[in-house]
Design a protein around this motif. Sequence first.
Motif, PDB file in Angstrom:
ATOM      1  N   ARG A  56       0.842  -1.193   0.000  1.00 23.20           N
ATOM      2  CA  ARG A  56       0.000   0.000   0.000  1.00 23.20           C
ATOM      3  C   ARG A  56       0.875   1.241   0.000  1.00 23.20           C
ATOM      4  O   ARG A  56       1.916   1.271   0.637  1.00 23.20           O
ATOM      5  CB  ARG A  56      -0.918  -0.010   1.220  1.00 23.20           C
ATOM      6  N   THR A  57       0.446   2.275  -0.741  1.00 21.51           N
ATOM      7  CA  THR A  57       1.228   3.501  -0.841  1.00 21.51           C
ATOM      8  C   THR A  57       0.448   4.697  -0.311  1.00 21.51           C
ATOM      9  O   THR A  57      -0.778   4.738  -0.338  1.00 21.51           O
ATOM     10  CB  THR A  57       1.641   3.781  -2.295  1.00 21.51           C
ATOM     11  N   ASN A  58       1.229   5.659   0.132  1.00 23.51           N
ATOM     12  CA  ASN A  58       0.657   6.911   0.610  1.00 23.51           C
ATOM     13  C   ASN A  58       1.617   8.012   0.207  1.00 23.51           C
ATOM     14  O   ASN A  58       2.831   7.893   0.446  1.00 23.51           O
ATOM     15  CB  ASN A  58       0.486   6.882   2.125  1.00 23.51           C
ATOM     16  N   TYR A  59       1.117   9.075  -0.398  1.00 25.45           N
ATOM     17  CA  TYR A  59       1.961  10.154  -0.889  1.00 25.45           C
ATOM     18  C   TYR A  59       1.555  11.489  -0.285  1.00 25.45           C
ATOM     19  O   TYR A  59       0.382  11.724   0.029  1.00 25.45           O
ATOM     20  CB  TYR A  59       1.841  10.273  -2.418  1.00 25.45           C
ATOM     21  N   ALA A  60       2.528  12.367  -0.178  1.00 23.61           N
ATOM     22  CA  ALA A  60       2.234  13.742   0.187  1.00 23.61           C
ATOM     23  C   ALA A  60       1.427  14.386  -0.936  1.00 23.61           C
ATOM     24  O   ALA A  60       1.626  14.083  -2.113  1.00 23.61           O
ATOM     25  CB  ALA A  60       3.527  14.515   0.413  1.00 23.61           C
ATOM     26  N   GLY A  61       0.539  15.284  -0.558  1.00 25.12           N
ATOM     27  CA  GLY A  61      -0.304  15.932  -1.547  1.00 25.12           C
ATOM     28  C   GLY A  61       0.479  16.679  -2.611  1.00 25.12           C
ATOM     29  O   GLY A  61       0.066  16.759  -3.773  1.00 25.12           O
ATOM     30  N   SER A  62       1.634  17.208  -2.218  1.00 25.44           N
ATOM     31  CA  SER A  62       2.431  18.024  -3.143  1.00 25.44           C
ATOM     32  C   SER A  62       3.072  17.212  -4.260  1.00 25.44           C
ATOM     33  O   SER A  62       3.498  17.778  -5.275  1.00 25.44           O
ATOM     34  CB  SER A  62       3.516  18.769  -2.362  1.00 25.44           C
ATOM     35  N   VAL A  63       3.154  15.885  -4.090  1.00 27.92           N
ATOM     36  CA  VAL A  63       3.814  15.063  -5.107  1.00 27.92           C
ATOM     37  C   VAL A  63       2.861  14.058  -5.735  1.00 27.92           C
ATOM     38  O   VAL A  63       3.229  13.385  -6.709  1.00 27.92           O
ATOM     39  CB  VAL A  63       5.026  14.313  -4.523  1.00 27.92           C
ATOM     40  N   LYS A  64       1.667  13.959  -5.206  1.00 27.75           N
ATOM     41  CA  LYS A  64       0.712  12.959  -5.714  1.00 27.75           C
ATOM     42  C   LYS A  64       0.446  13.197  -7.196  1.00 27.75           C
ATOM     43  O   LYS A  64       0.206  14.323  -7.628  1.00 27.75           O
ATOM     44  CB  LYS A  64      -0.580  13.035  -4.901  1.00 27.75           C
ATOM     45  N   GLY A  65       0.514  12.127  -7.963  1.00 26.29           N
ATOM     46  CA  GLY A  65       0.309  12.224  -9.399  1.00 26.29           C
ATOM     47  C   GLY A  65       1.579  12.492 -10.189  1.00 26.29           C
ATOM     48  O   GLY A  65       1.591  12.354 -11.416  1.00 26.29           O
ATOM     49  N   ARG A  66       2.641  12.893  -9.486  1.00 27.58           N
ATOM     50  CA  ARG A  66       3.917  13.169 -10.160  1.00 27.58           C
ATOM     51  C   ARG A  66       5.000  12.157  -9.754  1.00 27.58           C
ATOM     52  O   ARG A  66       5.862  11.829 -10.571  1.00 27.58           O
ATOM     53  CB  ARG A  66       4.403  14.570  -9.817  1.00 27.58           C
ATOM     54  N   PHE A  67       4.962  11.712  -8.515  1.00 33.26           N
ATOM     55  CA  PHE A  67       5.973  10.787  -7.997  1.00 33.26           C
ATOM     56  C   PHE A  67       5.358   9.412  -7.793  1.00 33.26           C
ATOM     57  O   PHE A  67       4.180   9.290  -7.414  1.00 33.26           O
ATOM     58  CB  PHE A  67       6.510  11.271  -6.653  1.00 33.26           C
ATOM     59  N   THR A  68       6.179   8.373  -8.018  1.00 33.53           N
ATOM     60  CA  THR A  68       5.726   7.001  -7.831  1.00 33.53           C
ATOM     61  C   THR A  68       6.797   6.190  -7.107  1.00 33.53           C
ATOM     62  O   THR A  68       7.957   6.192  -7.527  1.00 33.53           O
ATOM     63  CB  THR A  68       5.416   6.331  -9.170  1.00 33.53           C
ATOM     64  N   ILE A  69       6.380   5.514  -6.057  1.00 28.67           N
ATOM     65  CA  ILE A  69       7.276   4.627  -5.315  1.00 28.67           C
ATOM     66  C   ILE A  69       7.058   3.195  -5.781  1.00 28.67           C
ATOM     67  O   ILE A  69       5.920   2.757  -5.987  1.00 28.67           O
ATOM     68  CB  ILE A  69       7.005   4.721  -3.803  1.00 28.67           C
ATOM     69  N   SER A  70       8.166   2.486  -5.934  1.00 27.12           N
ATOM     70  CA  SER A  70       8.082   1.059  -6.231  1.00 27.12           C
ATOM     71  C   SER A  70       9.192   0.356  -5.458  1.00 27.12           C
ATOM     72  O   SER A  70      10.140   0.991  -4.994  1.00 27.12           O
ATOM     73  CB  SER A  70       8.203   0.790  -7.735  1.00 27.12           C
ATOM     74  N   ARG A  71       9.063  -0.943  -5.313  1.00 22.32           N
ATOM     75  CA  ARG A  71      10.080  -1.689  -4.590  1.00 22.32           C
ATOM     76  C   ARG A  71      10.253  -3.062  -5.213  1.00 22.32           C
ATOM     77  O   ARG A  71       9.325  -3.616  -5.798  1.00 22.32           O
ATOM     78  CB  ARG A  71       9.735  -1.795  -3.104  1.00 22.32           C
ATOM     79  N   ASP A  72      11.467  -3.560  -5.097  1.00 17.35           N
ATOM     80  CA  ASP A  72      11.814  -4.897  -5.572  1.00 17.35           C
ATOM     81  C   ASP A  72      12.367  -5.640  -4.362  1.00 17.35           C
ATOM     82  O   ASP A  72      13.535  -5.480  -4.011  1.00 17.35           O
ATOM     83  CB  ASP A  72      12.847  -4.799  -6.694  1.00 17.35           C
ATOM     84  N   ASN A  73      11.518  -6.434  -3.730  1.00 16.72           N
ATOM     85  CA  ASN A  73      11.948  -7.119  -2.504  1.00 16.72           C
ATOM     86  C   ASN A  73      13.017  -8.171  -2.784  1.00 16.72           C
ATOM     87  O   ASN A  73      13.851  -8.450  -1.924  1.00 16.72           O
ATOM     88  CB  ASN A  73      10.751  -7.757  -1.811  1.00 16.72           C
TER      89      ASN A  73
END
Length: 117
Positions: A56-73
């Motif tokens: 699950r992801t949660n973003y700051a309002g200032s970056v939502k729609g512009r930044f994306t988090i992903s991870r490779d476990n």
Amino acid sequence: QAQLVESGGGLVQPGGSLRLSCAASGSIFSIADMGWYRQAPGKQRELVGIMSHDGRTNYAGSVKGRFTISRDNAENRLYLQMNSLKPEDTAVYYCYARWPVTAGTLWGQGTQVTVSS
């Protein structure tokens, strides 16, 4: 010893993109919540976004729609894709991990992102 090492920062023009990477080692990161914080000169460190251990992801309002988090476990890596960068995104970006069961936390050393023409 557990550690987080960020890379990928640099200078980019407004409207451009950067991808930050965080290499994790020395612990079990698949069970950790991981994310990114940033700190601009003269300001407090603030949350950019976080991905829980179950995706699950949660973003700051200032970056939502512009930044994306992903991870490779499998590779113990966390990424931050930053698009449509603005001068106000200029900051040192820190990788962060938190283990929900123990409440232990870990920080990287930071990587500088500068958005300027």
